[in-house]
Design a protein around this motif. Sequence first.
Motif, mmCIF file in Angstrom:
data_model
loop_
_atom_site.group_PDB
_atom_site.id
_atom_site.type_symbol
_atom_site.label_atom_id
_atom_site.label_comp_id
_atom_site.label_asym_id
_atom_site.label_seq_id
_atom_site.Cartn_x
_atom_site.Cartn_y
_atom_site.Cartn_z
ATOM 1 N N VAL A 185 15.430 9.878 -4.265
ATOM 2 C CA VAL A 185 16.804 10.343 -4.418
ATOM 3 C C VAL A 185 17.231 10.146 -5.876
ATOM 4 N N PRO A 186 17.456 11.220 -6.640
ATOM 5 C CA PRO A 186 17.978 11.066 -8.007
ATOM 6 C C PRO A 186 19.404 10.524 -7.962
ATOM 7 N N LEU A 187 19.672 9.515 -8.771
ATOM 8 C CA LEU A 187 20.993 8.874 -8.759
ATOM 9 C C LEU A 187 21.234 8.233 -10.105
ATOM 10 N N GLU A 188 22.472 8.332 -10.602
ATOM 11 C CA GLU A 188 22.818 7.695 -11.864
ATOM 12 C C GLU A 188 22.671 6.175 -11.757
ATOM 13 N N TYR A 189 22.146 5.584 -12.823
ATOM 14 C CA TYR A 189 21.917 4.133 -12.847
ATOM 15 C C TYR A 189 23.220 3.363 -12.647
ATOM 16 N N THR A 190 24.309 3.878 -13.186
ATOM 17 C CA THR A 190 25.596 3.199 -13.068
ATOM 18 C C THR A 190 26.100 3.163 -11.626
ATOM 19 N N GLU A 225 24.232 -1.626 -2.130
ATOM 20 C CA GLU A 225 25.146 -2.408 -1.269
ATOM 21 C C GLU A 225 25.527 -1.638 -0.013
ATOM 22 N N GLN A 226 25.789 -0.361 -0.179
ATOM 23 C CA GLN A 226 26.281 0.463 0.926
ATOM 24 C C GLN A 226 25.162 1.103 1.749
ATOM 25 N N GLY A 227 23.904 0.895 1.343
ATOM 26 C CA GLY A 227 22.787 1.466 2.076
ATOM 27 C C GLY A 227 22.570 2.940 1.838
ATOM 28 N N VAL A 228 23.181 3.485 0.795
ATOM 29 C CA VAL A 228 22.968 4.892 0.452
ATOM 30 C C VAL A 228 21.506 5.116 0.071
ATOM 31 N N VAL A 229 20.922 4.148 -0.632
ATOM 32 C CA VAL A 229 19.484 4.138 -0.906
ATOM 33 C C VAL A 229 18.933 2.794 -0.433
ATOM 34 N N SER A 277 0.854 -1.181 0.000
ATOM 35 C CA SER A 277 0.000 0.000 0.000
ATOM 36 C C SER A 277 0.891 1.233 0.000
ATOM 37 N N ALA A 278 0.291 2.392 -0.134
ATOM 38 C CA ALA A 278 1.054 3.641 -0.119
ATOM 39 C C ALA A 278 1.814 3.810 1.186
ATOM 40 N N GLU A 279 1.222 3.368 2.266
ATOM 41 C CA GLU A 279 1.840 3.526 3.582
ATOM 42 C C GLU A 279 3.201 2.837 3.655
ATOM 43 N N ASP A 280 3.373 1.745 2.932
ATOM 44 C CA ASP A 280 4.635 0.995 2.985
ATOM 45 C C ASP A 280 5.805 1.761 2.377
ATOM 46 N N LEU A 281 5.516 2.761 1.560
ATOM 47 C CA LEU A 281 6.583 3.566 0.948
ATOM 48 C C LEU A 281 7.029 4.711 1.841
ATOM 49 N N ARG A 282 6.252 5.003 2.866
ATOM 50 C CA ARG A 282 6.523 6.162 3.714
ATOM 51 C C ARG A 282 7.949 6.121 4.268
ATOM 52 N N GLY A 283 8.721 7.174 3.965
ATOM 53 C CA GLY A 283 10.059 7.317 4.516
ATOM 54 C C GLY A 283 11.144 6.517 3.840
ATOM 55 N N GLN A 284 10.799 5.627 2.903
ATOM 56 C CA GLN A 284 11.829 4.824 2.241
ATOM 57 C C GLN A 284 12.636 5.682 1.260
ATOM 58 N N THR A 285 13.938 5.514 1.277
ATOM 59 C CA THR A 285 14.821 6.232 0.352
ATOM 60 C C THR A 285 14.886 5.449 -0.955
#
Length: 331
Positions: free
Chosen positions: A189-194, A201-205, A160-168
Amino acid sequence: MSASILILAACGNDTETTTTSGADDEITLRYATGLQPEDTVTQGMEIFADLVDERTDGQVTIDVYHSGQLGSIQENLEQVQTQIIDMTNNTSAELESVLPSIAVMGLPYLFGTTEEVRNVLDSDVTAHIEEAMEEQGVKILSWQDQGFRHVFSNVRPITSAEDLRGQTIRLTETSMHIDAFDALAANPVPLEYTELYSALEQGVVEGFENPVVSATGNNLHEVVDYLSLTNHAHSQMLHTVNLDIWETIPEEFQTIIEDAATEAAEWVTEETEAREQEALDLAADHGVVINEIDEDKFEEMADIVRPTWDAYREQIGDELMEMVEDAIGIN
């Protein structure tokens, strides 16, 4: 065309000039992408290059550079615009920086079925967009269907929409998609695909959204735990070439190149559709938990996001918006 053709190539931040010489009308074109070799789009590029080589008896060579060898996806687009390279491929969302009205093709929750997408792609909509794109100095050679986009996460399944709340959530650099995920209370978070694999892996997103075949083709199933089939937007990949460079190519070769691009695009579309279940199985075998969205929850999410369309109607224009709606059958 002279026997020597000037080709500019960009590698990282450096730019070098090389010259390709040979028989009369011998042409070398550089085609770059940030996608991996296993991606169907990259494989389609190779098919396209082979067809052109065969049908021109080697007089036109397409050099394919994948995996960001000549820069990021966004850099490749800029390089095409400035004639540093000749060809690339981009989603319609990524091409908004060149033609804002193309945003219509990526509106979240616009398309409900693949049939609706095909109806639009087979209509006058594509010719309208292609003509407007040429006014910006970029020619579209083909459209490739990548399928619907879904949400991948390392936090929880999206039911549901609620599950997306706060996710990066990693997104392409387009304000329309950012606005949609903002509306769903996610942290886009905009980020290059590469850069995405290492960022996961690093938890940045904590997650990203993408068509499933493209995601597994770029090994992203290795670094996520959940895949939710949200079907929140549709993705087309467009094969583009710098218009000024295109107009220097002899007409007989232009015809061959266009036909080859169309054939390769058809292969990508068909292969992507054929591989979708295989991609889902691959992700599941790797331990990714896959879930669908209940129809009522899907509609709730769509109702939250669709009001964001209003901010883009002016840049899309009433004429194009109505053409798309007519092709879908909304009006």
